[in-house]
Design a protein around this motif. Structure first.
Motif, PDB file in Angstrom:
ATOM      1  N   LYS A 130     -67.315 -26.248 -42.071  1.00 36.61           N
ATOM      2  CA  LYS A 130     -66.401 -27.387 -42.228  1.00 36.61           C
ATOM      3  C   LYS A 130     -65.882 -27.792 -40.856  1.00 36.61           C
ATOM      4  O   LYS A 130     -64.869 -27.285 -40.392  1.00 36.61           O
ATOM      5  CB  LYS A 130     -65.239 -26.941 -43.133  1.00 36.61           C
ATOM      6  CG  LYS A 130     -64.200 -27.958 -43.409  1.00 36.61           C
ATOM      7  CD  LYS A 130     -62.887 -27.324 -43.829  1.00 36.61           C
ATOM      8  CE  LYS A 130     -62.055 -26.819 -42.686  1.00 36.61           C
ATOM      9  NZ  LYS A 130     -61.488 -27.820 -41.787  1.00 36.61           N
ATOM     10  N   LEU A 131     -66.606 -28.694 -40.189  1.00 39.19           N
ATOM     11  CA  LEU A 131     -66.199 -29.088 -38.841  1.00 39.19           C
ATOM     12  C   LEU A 131     -65.754 -30.552 -38.777  1.00 39.19           C
ATOM     13  O   LEU A 131     -64.661 -30.857 -38.354  1.00 39.19           O
ATOM     14  CB  LEU A 131     -67.351 -28.875 -37.834  1.00 39.19           C
ATOM     15  CG  LEU A 131     -68.018 -27.498 -37.810  1.00 39.19           C
ATOM     16  CD1 LEU A 131     -69.061 -27.448 -36.703  1.00 39.19           C
ATOM     17  CD2 LEU A 131     -67.002 -26.404 -37.610  1.00 39.19           C
ATOM     18  N   THR A 132     -66.628 -31.473 -39.186  1.00 40.65           N
ATOM     19  CA  THR A 132     -66.401 -32.895 -38.912  1.00 40.65           C
ATOM     20  C   THR A 132     -65.229 -33.473 -39.707  1.00 40.65           C
ATOM     21  O   THR A 132     -65.171 -33.330 -40.929  1.00 40.65           O
ATOM     22  CB  THR A 132     -67.684 -33.689 -39.255  1.00 40.65           C
ATOM     23  OG1 THR A 132     -68.778 -33.055 -38.607  1.00 40.65           O
ATOM     24  CG2 THR A 132     -67.580 -35.130 -38.787  1.00 40.65           C
ATOM     25  N   PRO A 134     -62.957 -37.167 -40.459  1.00 38.74           N
ATOM     26  CA  PRO A 134     -63.329 -38.587 -40.471  1.00 38.74           C
ATOM     27  C   PRO A 134     -63.254 -39.225 -39.076  1.00 38.74           C
ATOM     28  O   PRO A 134     -64.060 -40.068 -38.736  1.00 38.74           O
ATOM     29  CB  PRO A 134     -62.294 -39.214 -41.414  1.00 38.74           C
ATOM     30  CG  PRO A 134     -61.867 -38.101 -42.306  1.00 38.74           C
ATOM     31  CD  PRO A 134     -61.949 -36.847 -41.488  1.00 38.74           C
ATOM     32  N   HIS A 135     -62.297 -38.822 -38.252  1.00 36.87           N
ATOM     33  CA  HIS A 135     -62.152 -39.457 -36.932  1.00 36.87           C
ATOM     34  C   HIS A 135     -62.640 -38.569 -35.793  1.00 36.87           C
ATOM     35  O   HIS A 135     -62.611 -38.972 -34.633  1.00 36.87           O
ATOM     36  CB  HIS A 135     -60.683 -39.799 -36.690  1.00 36.87           C
ATOM     37  CG  HIS A 135     -59.878 -38.548 -36.531  1.00 36.87           C
ATOM     38  ND1 HIS A 135     -59.510 -37.788 -37.597  1.00 36.87           N
ATOM     39  CD2 HIS A 135     -59.480 -37.898 -35.427  1.00 36.87           C
ATOM     40  CE1 HIS A 135     -58.875 -36.722 -37.157  1.00 36.87           C
ATOM     41  NE2 HIS A 135     -58.852 -36.755 -35.853  1.00 36.87           N
ATOM     42  N   SER A 136     -63.022 -37.317 -36.062  1.00 41.40           N
ATOM     43  CA  SER A 136     -63.449 -36.468 -34.944  1.00 41.40           C
ATOM     44  C   SER A 136     -64.743 -35.741 -35.297  1.00 41.40           C
ATOM     45  O   SER A 136     -64.738 -34.682 -35.899  1.00 41.40           O
ATOM     46  CB  SER A 136     -62.359 -35.454 -34.564  1.00 41.40           C
ATOM     47  OG  SER A 136     -62.238 -34.470 -35.540  1.00 41.40           O
ATOM     48  N   GLY A 137     -65.861 -36.386 -34.923  1.00 37.56           N
ATOM     49  CA  GLY A 137     -67.157 -35.760 -35.114  1.00 37.56           C
ATOM     50  C   GLY A 137     -67.632 -35.240 -33.776  1.00 37.56           C
ATOM     51  O   GLY A 137     -67.635 -34.038 -33.513  1.00 37.56           O
ATOM     52  N   SER A 138     -67.972 -36.159 -32.877  1.00 35.35           N
ATOM     53  CA  SER A 138     -68.423 -35.759 -31.545  1.00 35.35           C
ATOM     54  C   SER A 138     -67.301 -35.060 -30.792  1.00 35.35           C
ATOM     55  O   SER A 138     -67.519 -34.056 -30.120  1.00 35.35           O
ATOM     56  CB  SER A 138     -68.855 -36.988 -30.753  1.00 35.35           C
ATOM     57  OG  SER A 138     -69.870 -37.662 -31.448  1.00 35.35           O
ATOM     58  N   ASP A 139     -66.086 -35.603 -30.905  1.00 42.78           N
ATOM     59  CA  ASP A 139     -64.967 -35.051 -30.145  1.00 42.78           C
ATOM     60  C   ASP A 139     -64.194 -34.070 -31.016  1.00 42.78           C
ATOM     61  O   ASP A 139     -63.077 -34.347 -31.464  1.00 42.78           O
ATOM     62  CB  ASP A 139     -64.067 -36.207 -29.681  1.00 42.78           C
ATOM     63  CG  ASP A 139     -62.963 -35.709 -28.763  1.00 42.78           C
ATOM     64  OD1 ASP A 139     -63.064 -34.556 -28.287  1.00 42.78           O
ATOM     65  OD2 ASP A 139     -62.001 -36.456 -28.545  1.00 42.78           O
TER      66      ASP A 139
END
Ligand SMILES: Cc1cc2nc3c(=O)[nH]c(=O)nc-3n(C[C@H](O)[C@H](O)[C@H](O)COP(=O)(O)OP(=O)(O)OC[C@H]3O[C@@H](n4cnc5c(N)ncnc54)[C@H](O)[C@@H]3O)c2cc1C
Length: 413
Positions: A130-132, A134-139
């Motif tokens: 559980k990482l991504t 809604p506003h922070s995928g790459s960052d």
């Protein structure tokens, strides 16, 4: 350097035969991986949960993890054989995310290894990564989902998107939470194993046009988690996460997955060789022949890059840029590869699983829908380039590999 993990020794050939025979005798034909992931049923899920426990008992589910934690205590060469045979038998391999165990192995206390790692490696429980947000995928360092202390427990609130996983829900959702809103970036996170059956955990399927992903959105609303579910310190989440990202970015050579033969390239070659157009083989026409040859070369290079990264990981050496290079090349290759199927097969490559004229049972149509989306998985193309540049020292910062489990490696805890 010899990074061939499967030298044809007598011992390895005997081992291969043992694995093959077991799979032939123990895997029900009806339960094998379907062409379309959407055809993976609840019955198949239950079947493979049980099969994975059997594989774990034999030491074949997580072959290179130590036996005392539920692994097989085997070598990379054994893992290569197992991966190849599981692939050939169309056995289901991804019932649980394979990166969390590495983080627990490196950063977990002995008590946490017994509590979490052993059940995970023996397939008693499953995890989703559980990482991504809604506003922070790459960052990822701008994580906003919050964990607040309440006595010995933590109360979690936040949300996630694109979380992959089979089944209705896993046993644990694993990832970072912001533990200190006043601390600087990279020092404000903790890494948690969140029991997915706690009140306040909501999991919804995310139906994407790409298919084949089993994506989910996740909402955490006042979810109570015991203190011993925090892996590493409450400001150490970024480091724990880095071990996970090291694998995502190719540092473990794809966990041995790349060691299996590239059946996709083989099927393209067979198609170009055996399909007749005006009495000639399709491959004898310049464009089809050239695209097939390029697919062969690219496939070979892709495999060698990931084998090298796998070898470095298994031998316990510190990787430099090799994993990142393999990761980036694999993404570029994936997109080019699917385009070549279109060039060679033409509109036939767009026929779905229900069309009798579809080559390879419609596999290509699914893969083509997936190719671009999959290049975003584990960080987009641009991010893969940034990671490689940092490893090569051609960026504002030069980065070293995060700690990973290696043969005989000590816990970082
Ligand atoms: C099939 C699939 C499976 C996935 N599975 C999981 C999973 O199991 N668990 C999980 O946590 N996540 C998962 N993800 C999410 C995935 O990790 C993210 O999609 C990825 O990290 C990119 O984040 P984003 O989608 O938020 O894009 P964004 O971060 O919003 O990026 C959008 C665009 O901006 C570009 N960009 C962003 N920052 C920079 C920069 N600094 N320099 C240059 N360009 C930049 C990106 O390259 C991209 O093109 C999955 C995604 C897919 C597609």
């Amino acid at each position: 350097m010899d990074f061939n993990m499967t030298p044809p020794t007598t011992e390895m050939e005997q081992f291969r035969q043992e694995v093959r025979t077991w799979l032939e005798e123990n895997i029900d034909e009806r339960m094998k991986e379907p062409v379309d992931e959407d055809d993976f049923t609840g019955e198949m899920y239950s079947y493979w949960r049980e099969k994975h426990q059997q594989l774990a008992k034999k030491g074949w589910l997580n072959p290179t993890y130590p036996k005392e934690y539920g692994g097989g205590g085997l070598t990379g060469a054994h893992e290569a054989v197992i991966v190849q045979e599981l692939r050939e038998a169309r056995a289901c391999s991804n019932m649980s995310d394979r990166r969390t165990p590495e983080s627990i192995m490196v950063w977990g206390s002995e008590e946490q290894k017994q509590k979490f790692l052993v059940p995970i490696l023996t397939a008693k429980v499953t995890t989703w990564q559980k990482l991504t947000e809604p506003h922070s995928g790459s960052d990822l360092a701008s994580y906003e989902s919050k964990a607040v202390r309440d006595g010995d427990d933590w109360i979690l609130n936040g949300s996630n998107v694109f979380i992959s996983g089979r089944g209705a829900r896993p046993d644990y959702l694993c990832g970072p939470m912001q533990t200190d809103r006043d601390a600087p970036r990279h020092r404000n996170l903790g890494y948690f194993l969140i029991p997915a059956d706690q009140p306040g955990v909501e999991i919804r399927p995310m139906n994407l046009v790409v298919g084949n992903t089993h994506s989910h959105t996740i909402f955490l609303t006042n979810v109570r988690v015991p203190g011993n579910h925090l892996i590493g310190g409450d400001h150490q989440g970024w480091q724990v996460l880095s071990t996970q990202l090291e694998q995502e970015h190719g540092g473990d050579g794809g966990g041995g997955g790349s060691l299996a033969p590239n059946r996709s390239v083989e099927s393209l070659i067979t198609y170009a060789r055996e399909t007749k157009v005006n009495g000639r083989s399709l491959g004898s026409y310049p464009l089809a022949g050239q695209s097939t040859t390029e697919a062969y070369i690219d496939g070979h290079v892709d495999k060698l890059f990931s084998q090298r990264a796998y070898w470095i990981h298994q031998s316990g050496s510190e990787p430099a840029h090799e994993g990142a290079l393999s990761h980036l090349f694999d993404k570029l290759y994936g997109i080019r590869h699917e385009a070549r199927f279109r060039e060679v097969m033409g509109p036939y490559s767009l026929l779905g699983t229900t069309d009798p004229l579809a080559p390879h049972g419609g596999l290509q149509e699914i893969r083509m829908r997936n190719a671009l989306a999959i290049s975003h998985r584990a960080g987009s193309l641009n991010i893969a380039k940034v990671v490689l540049a940092r490893r090569m020292g051609v960026s504002r910062t030069k980065e070293r590999a995060a700690p990973m489990r290696t043969k005989g490696a000590k816990s970082a805890h």
